[in-house]
Scaffold this motif. Structure first.
Motif, PDB file in Angstrom:
ATOM      1  N   ILE A 123       0.823  -1.209   0.000  1.00  0.00           N
ATOM      2  CA  ILE A 123       0.000   0.000   0.000  1.00  0.00           C
ATOM      3  C   ILE A 123       0.861   1.265   0.000  1.00  0.00           C
ATOM      4  CG2 ILE A 123      -0.182   0.163   2.518  1.00  0.00           C
ATOM      5  CD1 ILE A 123      -3.108   1.013   2.118  1.00  0.00           C
ATOM      6  N   PHE A 124       2.127   1.144   0.440  1.00  0.00           N
ATOM      7  CA  PHE A 124       3.026   2.298   0.485  1.00  0.00           C
ATOM      8  C   PHE A 124       3.758   2.533  -0.836  1.00  0.00           C
ATOM      9  CE2 PHE A 124       3.685   1.638   5.328  1.00  0.00           C
ATOM     10  CZ  PHE A 124       2.533   2.358   5.579  1.00  0.00           C
ATOM     11  N   THR A 125       3.582   1.662  -1.813  1.00  0.00           N
ATOM     12  CA  THR A 125       4.395   1.714  -3.026  1.00  0.00           C
ATOM     13  C   THR A 125       4.266   3.046  -3.754  1.00  0.00           C
ATOM     14  OG1 THR A 125       4.182  -0.681  -3.286  1.00  0.00           O
ATOM     15  CG2 THR A 125       4.899   0.567  -5.208  1.00  0.00           C
ATOM     16  N   ASP A 126       3.043   3.515  -3.937  1.00  0.00           N
ATOM     17  CA  ASP A 126       2.818   4.765  -4.660  1.00  0.00           C
ATOM     18  C   ASP A 126       3.565   5.918  -3.996  1.00  0.00           C
ATOM     19  OD1 ASP A 126       1.911   6.683  -6.363  1.00  0.00           O
ATOM     20  OD2 ASP A 126      -0.188   6.574  -5.779  1.00  0.00           O
ATOM     21  N   PHE A 127       3.414   6.044  -2.688  1.00  0.00           N
ATOM     22  CA  PHE A 127       4.061   7.136  -1.956  1.00  0.00           C
ATOM     23  C   PHE A 127       5.579   7.024  -2.036  1.00  0.00           C
ATOM     24  CE2 PHE A 127       6.157   8.509   1.951  1.00  0.00           C
ATOM     25  CZ  PHE A 127       5.772   9.835   2.020  1.00  0.00           C
ATOM     26  N   ILE A 128       6.107   5.829  -1.821  1.00  0.00           N
ATOM     27  CA  ILE A 128       7.560   5.645  -1.761  1.00  0.00           C
ATOM     28  C   ILE A 128       8.198   5.863  -3.126  1.00  0.00           C
ATOM     29  CG2 ILE A 128       9.343   3.884  -1.444  1.00  0.00           C
ATOM     30  CD1 ILE A 128       7.731   2.881   0.969  1.00  0.00           C
ATOM     31  N   VAL A 129       7.592   5.350  -4.188  1.00  0.00           N
ATOM     32  CA  VAL A 129       8.158   5.541  -5.520  1.00  0.00           C
ATOM     33  C   VAL A 129       8.176   7.021  -5.886  1.00  0.00           C
ATOM     34  CG1 VAL A 129       7.763   5.120  -7.982  1.00  0.00           C
ATOM     35  CG2 VAL A 129       7.612   3.230  -6.366  1.00  0.00           C
ATOM     36  N   GLN A 130       7.088   7.731  -5.614  1.00  0.00           N
ATOM     37  CA  GLN A 130       7.067   9.167  -5.921  1.00  0.00           C
ATOM     38  C   GLN A 130       8.094   9.928  -5.083  1.00  0.00           C
ATOM     39  OE1 GLN A 130       3.753  11.563  -6.762  1.00  0.00           O
ATOM     40  NE2 GLN A 130       2.355   9.876  -7.206  1.00  0.00           N
ATOM     41  N   LEU A 131       8.239   9.537  -3.820  1.00  0.00           N
ATOM     42  CA  LEU A 131       9.223  10.209  -2.959  1.00  0.00           C
ATOM     43  C   LEU A 131      10.638  10.001  -3.493  1.00  0.00           C
ATOM     44  CD1 LEU A 131      10.003  11.693  -0.332  1.00  0.00           C
ATOM     45  CD2 LEU A 131      10.066   9.450   0.799  1.00  0.00           C
ATOM     46  N   ILE A 132      10.956   8.767  -3.873  1.00  0.00           N
ATOM     47  CA  ILE A 132      12.299   8.483  -4.397  1.00  0.00           C
ATOM     48  C   ILE A 132      12.546   9.259  -5.682  1.00  0.00           C
ATOM     49  CG2 ILE A 132      13.767   6.687  -5.377  1.00  0.00           C
ATOM     50  CD1 ILE A 132      12.519   4.726  -3.409  1.00  0.00           C
ATOM     51  N   VAL A 133      11.568   9.286  -6.564  1.00  0.00           N
ATOM     52  CA  VAL A 133      11.733  10.025  -7.819  1.00  0.00           C
ATOM     53  C   VAL A 133      11.967  11.508  -7.537  1.00  0.00           C
ATOM     54  CG1 VAL A 133      10.576  10.739  -9.949  1.00  0.00           C
ATOM     55  CG2 VAL A 133      10.434   8.361  -9.196  1.00  0.00           C
ATOM     56  N   LYS A 134      11.235  12.071  -6.583  1.00  0.00           N
ATOM     57  CA  LYS A 134      11.440  13.478  -6.217  1.00  0.00           C
ATOM     58  C   LYS A 134      12.865  13.721  -5.744  1.00  0.00           C
ATOM     59  CE  LYS A 134       6.706  14.530  -4.688  1.00  0.00           C
ATOM     60  NZ  LYS A 134       5.873  14.821  -3.493  1.00  0.00           N
ATOM     61  N   LYS A 135      13.360  12.841  -4.898  1.00  0.00           N
ATOM     62  CA  LYS A 135      14.707  13.011  -4.360  1.00  0.00           C
ATOM     63  C   LYS A 135      15.774  12.799  -5.434  1.00  0.00           C
ATOM     64  CE  LYS A 135      13.140  13.843  -0.250  1.00  0.00           C
ATOM     65  NZ  LYS A 135      13.252  15.203   0.341  1.00  0.00           N
ATOM     66  N   LEU A 136      15.524  11.874  -6.350  1.00  0.00           N
ATOM     67  CA  LEU A 136      16.481  11.664  -7.435  1.00  0.00           C
ATOM     68  C   LEU A 136      16.491  12.845  -8.398  1.00  0.00           C
ATOM     69  CD1 LEU A 136      16.066   7.866  -8.312  1.00  0.00           C
ATOM     70  CD2 LEU A 136      17.713   8.969  -6.782  1.00  0.00           C
ATOM     71  N   VAL A 137      15.348  13.486  -8.569  1.00  0.00           N
ATOM     72  CA  VAL A 137      15.307  14.694  -9.413  1.00  0.00           C
ATOM     73  C   VAL A 137      16.196  15.780  -8.813  1.00  0.00           C
ATOM     74  CG1 VAL A 137      13.820  16.618 -10.105  1.00  0.00           C
ATOM     75  CG2 VAL A 137      13.083  14.266 -10.512  1.00  0.00           C
ATOM     76  N   ILE A 138      16.180  15.906  -7.495  1.00  0.00           N
ATOM     77  CA  ILE A 138      17.042  16.894  -6.833  1.00  0.00           C
ATOM     78  C   ILE A 138      18.508  16.583  -7.113  1.00  0.00           C
ATOM     79  CG2 ILE A 138      17.787  17.777  -4.587  1.00  0.00           C
ATOM     80  CD1 ILE A 138      14.927  17.356  -3.587  1.00  0.00           C
ATOM     81  N   LEU A 139      18.878  15.308  -7.024  1.00  0.00           N
ATOM     82  CA  LEU A 139      20.245  14.910  -7.359  1.00  0.00           C
ATOM     83  C   LEU A 139      20.546  15.220  -8.821  1.00  0.00           C
ATOM     84  CD1 LEU A 139      20.436  11.433  -5.580  1.00  0.00           C
ATOM     85  CD2 LEU A 139      21.783  13.443  -4.978  1.00  0.00           C
ATOM     86  N   ASP A 140      19.588  14.919  -9.687  1.00  0.00           N
ATOM     87  CA  ASP A 140      19.787  15.060 -11.128  1.00  0.00           C
ATOM     88  C   ASP A 140      20.039  16.513 -11.526  1.00  0.00           C
ATOM     89  OD1 ASP A 140      20.041  14.235 -13.706  1.00  0.00           O
ATOM     90  OD2 ASP A 140      18.003  13.510 -13.948  1.00  0.00           O
ATOM     91  N   VAL A 141      19.238  17.416 -11.020  1.00  0.00           N
ATOM     92  CA  VAL A 141      19.394  18.821 -11.408  1.00  0.00           C
ATOM     93  C   VAL A 141      20.643  19.437 -10.782  1.00  0.00           C
ATOM     94  CG1 VAL A 141      16.922  19.152 -11.751  1.00  0.00           C
ATOM     95  CG2 VAL A 141      17.912  19.652  -9.523  1.00  0.00           C
ATOM     96  N   ASN A 142      21.184  18.797  -9.744  1.00  0.00           N
ATOM     97  CA  ASN A 142      22.426  19.277  -9.149  1.00  0.00           C
ATOM     98  C   ASN A 142      23.660  18.582  -9.734  1.00  0.00           C
ATOM     99  OD1 ASN A 142      22.041  21.254  -6.681  1.00  0.00           O
ATOM    100  ND2 ASN A 142      20.327  19.811  -6.616  1.00  0.00           N
ATOM    101  N   ALA A 143      23.437  17.801 -10.768  1.00  0.00           N
ATOM    102  CA  ALA A 143      24.541  17.188 -11.504  1.00  0.00           C
ATOM    103  C   ALA A 143      24.354  17.503 -12.984  1.00  0.00           C
ATOM    104  CB  ALA A 143      24.573  15.681 -11.267  1.00  0.00           C
ATOM    105  N   PRO A 144      24.559  18.762 -13.393  1.00  0.00           N
ATOM    106  CA  PRO A 144      24.316  19.156 -14.786  1.00  0.00           C
ATOM    107  C   PRO A 144      25.171  18.354 -15.763  1.00  0.00           C
ATOM    108  CG  PRO A 144      24.672  21.084 -13.376  1.00  0.00           C
ATOM    109  CD  PRO A 144      25.023  19.884 -12.571  1.00  0.00           C
ATOM    110  N   ARG A 145      24.617  18.148 -16.936  1.00  0.00           N
ATOM    111  CA  ARG A 145      25.321  17.390 -17.975  1.00  0.00           C
ATOM    112  C   ARG A 145      26.694  18.000 -18.281  1.00  0.00           C
ATOM    113  NH1 ARG A 145      23.919  13.922 -22.043  1.00  0.00           N
ATOM    114  NH2 ARG A 145      21.764  13.931 -21.317  1.00  0.00           N
TER     115      ARG A 145
END
Length: 625
Positions: A222-244
């Motif tokens: 039941i937590f899958t939706d919340f956890i996957v979205q949370l991880i994606v949000k946090k990975l986006v923060i990492l991604d934008v702080n590692a410019p190509r």
């Protein structure tokens, strides 16, 4: 006289300043002098009675200090748990300090009896007094965060067997609490989000935490939706702080130089095959620290997605769970990734998952197409959806030619209808008023240029391209080529001329003459109106997890007609061959002609040379053979 006396007696002056080291030593010495005894069962009961009846908390506070400051043996630990467990009903919120001290004891490294005693007390105290859930659950979740010094125990985000066993005990306890206390669900969600490590923490800390919260989805789906979205949000923060651009500068410029040296010495030196093979398994960490963290976490997520492969044989319930997981992943894309600007790698999670099954890729494209057509969706989201569709169609090996042609047909039909409708009402032709249309046209040009080899493979395919009526789009009053990225316009023009699908040469030259009269910002050769383009599936730069993407990723291949044209005009591009990777991906990489950061201009060329190269047909940026 006083100073002489002090020196003789060895007494230090009261005005003397102590160093921090001396202070810590004195504090530890004072602590060691304080000894508290472990009370027996009767003793703990008497401590509670003394606090309740006589309001005397001093003996109880001494016992709490004993629990906090003493490294308990297993026997002492079992005594403390047993004594407290028998008095659970009396441990009301009035004794929160005592319960906090008991639940904070180190327990995962102890023997099986001690672990069992702790878990039974932990569950029963939470059930008996719900208030303790407020701090009990965050305490458990804190144990999921690896210590900074635990990096050797978490190689590439994977725990050792010993760490895995300790974590398993924590998750068993968490599962039992969630089963026994349904009201704790909200507290768990809040704590999981709150405890997520800061994005600049060490890679093993973030990857270790992701490992644990993904573990929760195994026993509480039941937590899958919340956890996957949370991880994606946090990975986006990492991604934008590692410019190509930064990744290329730190991790690829040196490699390009080394590659050139190897090519120069190829006739002299030979590399042993065994050495070549060993490098595939011994990948050094990326020099860009945040990119390395992202790489480790992406590898962890790809491993997780493998467990959700819809091709896995299972019963009806498992198949339903996998179907629901696709909805979860698509929801994370819609809510987090699609509105995010300038991410480079996180979106490859859905790219990778779509590679498992063709129906998933078609479902993803259908979802994007629904957004593009819907006028009630914001322009920003529709424009982003167009970019995702174009990049996905261009880069996905697992998308069939039939699907590719179907969506090109849909895109062109939409463009033709838009042109007819706007001509009827004489709509304003500015970029701002028609962003979706211009984005869609550029996507058509991009996909046709990139997949030209597949789209021109036989007579039937050429007839299909002719049926798209590309000339009507190119020559319409909106003049979509004027706002396209030069690389896209030039590449598309080369393909359409080679196969006589449309003639863009005159339009490109007319657009170029208009640009000559423009005063460019910052003295750079950019169009007065250039589309803000985003091609999310540009080349993947993370070194460890790239192996997950490469088998499914399409590199550019020019068609035979273009290759012949390139040979004829090969001399015009000789100045474009020697560059660093960071200058521009579309200049001479055979597999790429679009740059995420729009660095599409060749730094080595003067503007006149750039225009000459831009309008040399059969030789478009990124199409070198």
């Amino acid at each position: 006289m006083a100073s002489v006396y002090s020196a003789k007696t060895g007494l230090s002056s009261i005005l003397k300043a102590y160093t921090p080291t001396e202070r810590v030593r004195a504090k530890n010495l004072a602590i060691n002098k304080v000894r508290f005894e472990m009370p027996q069962q009767k003793g703990l009961k008497e401590l509670l009675e003394s606090a309740n009846d006589d309001n005397n908390y001093q003996p109880l506070n001494e016992y709490i200090a004993f629990l906090k400051e003493t490294d308990l043996s297993d026997d002492q630990f079992l005594t403390a748990m047993s004594s407290a467990h028998k008095l659970i009903n009396e441990l009301t919120p009035k004794f929160t300090n005592l319960v906090e001290a008991l639940t904070s004891l180190s327990w995962t490294s102890r023997g099986s009896k001690a672990v069992k005693a702790f878990t039974e007390f932990y569950i029963d105290i939470m059930v008996a007094h719900n208030k303790y859930v407020q701090f009990g659950i965050p305490k458990l979740i804190s144990l999921w965060i690896p210590a900074d010094v635990d990096a050797p125990l978490w190689q590439n985000g994977i725990p050792t067997d010993d760490i895995e066993a300790k974590l398993e005990a924590i998750h068993i306890l968490m599962n039992r609490i969630l089963t026994a206390i349904p009201m704790s669900f909200e507290i768990v969600l809040e704590a999981i989000e709150h405890k997520f490590p800061y994005f600049k923490k060490d890679p093993h800390v973030i990857a270790g935490y992701i490992h644990n919260i993904l573990w929760v989805t195994e026993y509480k789906p039941i937590f899958t939706d919340f956890i996957v979205q949370l991880i994606v949000k946090k990975l986006v923060i990492l991604d934008v702080n590692a410019p190509r651009s930064e990744i290329e500068e730190l991790d690829y410029d040196d490699e390009d130089e080394e590659l050139e040296e190897e090519n120069e010495d190829a006739d002299i030196f030979e590399v042993d095959d065994c050495q070549k093979a060993s490098t595939d398994y011994d990948i050094p960490p990326m020099k860009h620290v945040i990119a390395h963290t992202l790489d480790t976490c992406m590898e962890k997520m790809y491993t997780f997605l493998n467990t959700k492969n819809p091709n896995i044989n299972g019963n009806a319930e498992q198949k339903l769970q996998l179907h629901n997981f696709w909805k979860v992943l698509l929801s994370a894309f819609d809510n987090v990734l699609l509105p995010s600007h300038n991410t480079h790698h996180v979106q490859f999670l859905i790219f990778y998952y779509c590679s498992f099954k063709s129906t998933l890729a078609e479902a993803f494209l259908s979802s994007l197409w629904d957004k593009i057509q819907n006028p009630n969706v914001s322009v920003v989201i529709r424009q982003a959806a167009v970019g995702y569709m174009a990049s996905f169609l261009a880069r996905s090996k697992f998308v069939s030619l039939t699907v590719l042609q179907n969506y090109l047909k849909e895109l062109c039909n939409w463009a033709h209808q838009y042109i007819q409708r706007c001509d009827q009402y004489r709509q304003n032709g500015s970029l701002k008023a028609n962003k979706v249309f211009f984005s869609l046209c550029q996507s058509i040009f991009y996909v046709i240029a990139f997949r030209s080899r597949d789209l021109t493979g036989d007579r039937k395919s050429l007839l299909f391209l002719q049926s798209l009526q590309l000339s009507a789009i190119v020559t319409c009053n909106f003049n979509p080529l004027r706002v396209c990225l030069p690389a896209v316009a030039t590449a598309f023009a080369g393909v359409t001329r080679a196969y006589q699908l449309a003639y863009c040469h005159a339009i490109l030259e007319r657009n170029a003459r208009r640009k000559l009269a423009t005063v460019y910002a910052n003295d750079t050769a950019t169009a007065e109106e250039t589309l803000d383009s985003f091609f999310p599936f540009d080349p993947y730069l993370l070194k460890m997890s790239i192996n997950r993407i490469t088998p499914h990723y399409m590199q550019y291949q020019a068609s035979e007609a273009e290759e012949a044209a390139v040979v004829a005009t090969h001399h015009t591009s000789s100045t474009l061959r020697h560059r660093k990777r960071g200058d521009s991906e579309m200049c001479d990489d055979i597999d790429d002609f679009i740059v995420a950061d729009k660095r599409q201009k060749h730094r080595e060329l003067a503007r006149s040379q750039e225009r000459e190269a831009q309008f040399t047909y059969g030789l478009s940026p990124g199409f070198h053979i």
